[in-house]
Structure formats: structure tokens, C-alpha cells
Design an enzyme around this catalytic site. Structure first.
Site, PDB file in Angstrom:
ATOM      1  CG  ASP A 110       0.681  -0.025  -3.093  1.00  0.00           C
ATOM      2  OD1 ASP A 110       0.010  -0.387  -2.091  1.00  0.00           O
ATOM      3  OD2 ASP A 110       0.958   0.225  -4.206  1.00  0.00           O
TER       4      ASP A 110
ATOM      5  NE  ARG B 135      -2.160   2.999   0.721  1.00  0.00           N
ATOM      6  CZ  ARG B 135      -2.246   2.136  -0.407  1.00  0.00           C
ATOM      7  NH1 ARG B 135      -1.295   1.117  -0.528  1.00  0.00           N
ATOM      8  NH2 ARG B 135      -3.024   2.091  -1.317  1.00  0.00           N
TER       9      ARG B 135
ATOM     10  NE  ARG C   7      -0.331   3.493  -3.317  1.00  0.00           N
ATOM     11  CZ  ARG C   7      -0.420   3.918  -4.805  1.00  0.00           C
ATOM     12  NH1 ARG C   7      -0.651   5.380  -4.930  1.00  0.00           N
ATOM     13  NH2 ARG C   7      -0.307   3.100  -5.728  1.00  0.00           N
TER      14      ARG C   7
ATOM     15  CG  ASP D  14       0.169  -4.342  -3.842  1.00  0.00           C
ATOM     16  OD1 ASP D  14      -1.137  -4.490  -3.460  1.00  0.00           O
ATOM     17  OD2 ASP D  14       0.832  -3.586  -4.493  1.00  0.00           O
TER      18      ASP D  14
END
Length: 423
Positions: free
Chosen positions: A98, A86, A95, A100
């Protein structure tokens, strides 16, 4: 600490990126407990984004346990993102990965570089749908008493597709098609490639007039196929969830020992042995309303009664019994049983009123594919029935049905992809 992580990818080999990211978590002191189904969603983009940024995301949620701090976890996720390629191309650019932090136990964290629960979680269907498949009755700190499942339905949740593998010579639509090991394996691979998050394997037909099997006869059909499926997906965290369609508790027990994720109980979780097994397991259980299995065309709900009222009363009674037995309702999926004890109009009325069942806090599955309630509005041909089923599925998805059990997953996934991109 129990934490939930969100993983997404919309660049390159998306599934491979997700799988590698999950594997890399272990090197940072994170144990992956469970992984949700993988769902696809359109990219979130500003109006001035380049057209080639419009790459659909694959998304999942991982339930994890860790002893590291939230700050160390955030640093670890950044390291994994960097290792998987990334680059900082802007917030909206495609991307490869990701990562989170969605939830950190019941904590609320507000720091300059870390906010938990993740901002915007309540509006993101691509987070709420997979999260609801893991913990539908979970509430999010700071967002009141609404459950994850309620939030998902309010925010345009994504449907999950359950593909059908019939190992039967006498099923109503495709009996006898999967007559050898090679055809069964090809069907499983086809469904997985088409985007089936669940694969439901059945060895006994429940159509009207079908010949019942003993539990041993059923298992003799099921076991070889299930063993090959689990050998095929050994070690793969992103495999489809495997379900079996049965009303025999001994078959369910054997399947759970083999590693099956879902028991699709067409007898409605009414038998004490099945309820006890469900209460002692960690699998999901589908409970389908019926007036008898196999289905009997002469035994249907009374014509002068609202079918939704009748099925709702049945569900209320079952909920009381399941709670008394100590069954975790977060693992129960309700199926109103289209065609099982309902005539064509009654089945349609149930589908039109399916939102009535939201109030009970259960995920909902509908198995309407190619069924006889379509007879009066479409031809008997499979192609037209599949088109009718797709149209019904899109409407049912909009009505908040969580899992749609269908034969032609490829057509459904393609139709929904187009619908979602212009919604």
C-alpha cells in the site's frame, strides 16, 4: 522536491514487499533519502470484515526527492502496487503493498484523485510514529503549529524498541554473556527477528563500580562487532538502526565513519567535543541526564528536591547550549537517566512524570530494563525483572515515551502486540 511516502504491507512476505517497493522507486525518478524504522500496527477494519482480514500491517515512511509531478508520482505508485501483486479486493482487504503520498513539500493539493497532505494523517499512529522518527519537529500544512511528534503522541503513538548488545564482561545484568563473535552475531539476529527497530551496542559498563575504559580499549571491543553488523546488513534499507553506547567523542567519530545511525551519549551531550561532533553530523544523538559515569550509588539527587524538577532544569540548560552550538534538535533524543544519580524512588517518580518532558519537543528514550530501582518491588530473578520491565514499558508507551531500551525485545513486542489489538 522533498516528499514523504507511506508504505504498508499486511499480506505475504511483508518486509520483502516493502523492500522491493523502495527499490522500484528509483526506476520512476525517485531518490530515497532516508527510511524510517518499520512499525507494526493492527489492521484498520470495518465491523463486518471477515476474520481473516485481521492481518497486522508493517509500515514505514520514506523521505524522498523527485523532480516528477505529484500526478506522475501517484501513477508510479499505482504501477508499483500492481507489479507487486495488489489486486482490487476492496478498501479494507489485506494487500501485499500500500503506497501513499503523505507530504509534497509544503504544498496542499486537492484534486479528485489526489489529496495532500494525506487525509487522516493526523489520526494515524502508524504514519505519525515513523514520520516522527525522521522529522519530529516537522509541521503538516493545514494542521496548525503542532509538530509531527506532538500529533503522534496525541494519537496513540507506537513505541520503538531498542535492543541491547553488551560486549562487556561486567554489565549489571548480562555481562560476559556475549563472549565470542558467534554469540554477538546471534544476539543481533535475535533482536532484529524479535522486532527491534534499534540495536544499541555497548563496550563499557556504566554500572556502579565499573572500571572505566580508555577510548582505544572501548573501540577495540566495538569495532569487530560493528564491522560484522554492517557487513551483515549491507545494502538492506530496512535494517535496524545501529546505535553505540559511549561517552568518548573519538569512539563516536570512528563509529559514525563506519555508518552508525545513533550515538547514545550517556554523559548527556555535555562535552564540547561531543556537541561539536553532533552538530556536524547527520546522526541521531541520545543525551542522558546523569550525575557521573559510571554511576555512583553514593552520589544521588538531594532527597528534599523533586527529581523531575532537577532533571528538567538540566535539560533546559542543555537545550540552550545545544542551540547555541547549532545542533539540530530534531536529531536529539532525551533520556532522563533512570538509576544514574537517582535512588529507586526518584527513578520511579521520574518515570511517573515523564510527560513533563514533552513540552521540549524532543523524542524521549527510557532505559529502565532490569535496573535496580525494581529491587524493592520484585525479586532479583531475571524472569520477574523482565515481566516488571514489560509492565512498565506498556505504561511508558501510553505516556508518550518514543523509544524503550530493553533487554528482552521479544517479550515486549509480543506483549505490546496483544495490548494494541484490544486497545
Amino acid at each position: 522536491m522533498d516528499v514523504y511516502l507511506g508504505l504498508g504491507s499486511n499480506l505475504g512476505d511483508r518486509r520483502a514487499h516493502l523492500a522491493r517497493a523502495l527499490a522500484m522507486l528509483a526506476t520512476h525518478g525517485v531518490v530515497v533519502v532516508r527510511v524510517s524504522p518499520v512499525v507494526e500496527s493492527p489492521a484498520m477494519l470495518p465491523n463486518d470484515a471477515p476474520p481473516d482480514w485481521n492481518q497486522p500491517f508493517l509500515n514505514l515512511v520514506a523521505h524522498c526527492r523527485t523532480a516528477v509531478s505529484p500526478e506522475d508520482m501517484l501513477a508510479a505508485l499505482k504501477q508499483i502496487e500492481h507489479a507487486l501483486g495488489r489486486a482490487d479486493r476492496g478498501r479494507w482487504a489485506p494487500r501485499p503493498i500500500d503506497l501513499d503520498i503523505l507530504l509534497w513539500g509544503r504544498e496542499t493539493i486537492t484534486k479528485e484523485k489526489l489529496r495532500v497532505p494525506h487525509p487522516g494523517i493526523a489520526e494515524r499512529a502508524f504514519v505519525l510514529t515513523p514520520l516522527a522518527s525522521l522529522a519530529p519537529r516537522l509541521t503538516i500544512p493545514g494542521l496548525g503549529s503542532r509538530t509531527v511528534l506532538e500529533l503522534a503522541r496525541a494519537g496513540g503513538h507506537l513505541p520503538l524498541w531498542m535492543g541491547i548488545v553488551n560486549l562487556t564482561p561486567d554489565s549489571f545484568s548480562d555481562g560476559g554473556e556475549l563472549a565470542d563473535d558467534a554469540s554477538v552475531d546471534a544476539r543481533v539476529d535475535q533482536l532484529a527477528a524479535a522486532g527491534a527497530e534499534y540495536i544499541d551496542v555497548g563496550a563499557e559498563s556504566t554500572r556502579p563500580g565499573a572500571t572505566p575504559l580508555t577510548a582505544d580499549q572501548e573501540w577495540a571491543r566495538l569495532a569487530p562487532a560493528l564491522e560484522r553488523v554492517f557487513a551483515r546488513y549491507e545494502g538492506e534499507m530496512l535494517r535496524p538502526r545501529i546505535s553505540i553506547d559511549t561517552y568518548h567523542s573519538s569512539t563516536a567519530r570512528r563509529a559514525l565513519e563506519l555508518g552508525v545511525d545513533v550515538i547514545n551519549d550517556v554523559s548527556g551531550l555535555t562535552h564540547p567535543a561531543m556537541v561539536d561532533l553532533a552538530a556536524s553530523s547527520t546522526a541521531d544523538w541520545v543525551a542522558m541526564h546523569n550525575l557521573g559515569v559510571p554511576a555512583d550509588k553514593t552520589r544521588v539527587l538531594p532527597a528534599d528536591q523533586d527529581p523531575t524538577d532537577v532533571v528538567e532544569r538540566w535539560l533546559q540548560e542543555r537545550l540552550h547550549e545545544w542551540q547555541r552550538a547549532g545542533l539540530d534538535l530534531g536529531r536529539v533524543v532525551f533520556d532522563p537517566g533512570v538509576g544514574f544519580g537517582k535512588n529507586a524512588l526518584q527513578s520511579l517518580r521520574l518515570l511517573r512524570n515523564v510527560q513533563r518532558f514533552h513540552r521540549y519537543g524532543l523524542r524521549i528514550l527510557v532505559g529502565h530494563s532490569r535496573k535496580s530501582f525494581m529491587h524493592h518491588v520484585t525479586t532479583a530473578g531475571r524472569e520477574e525483572r523482565d515481566l516488571f520491565t514489560v509492565g512498565a514499558s506498556l505504561k511508558l508507551s501510553a505516556l508518550g515515551v518514543d523509544i524503550l531500551r530493553v533487554h528482552n525485545v521479544a517479550a515486549h513486542a509480543a506483549a505490546y502486540r496483544g495490548w494494541s489489538h484490544v486497545s
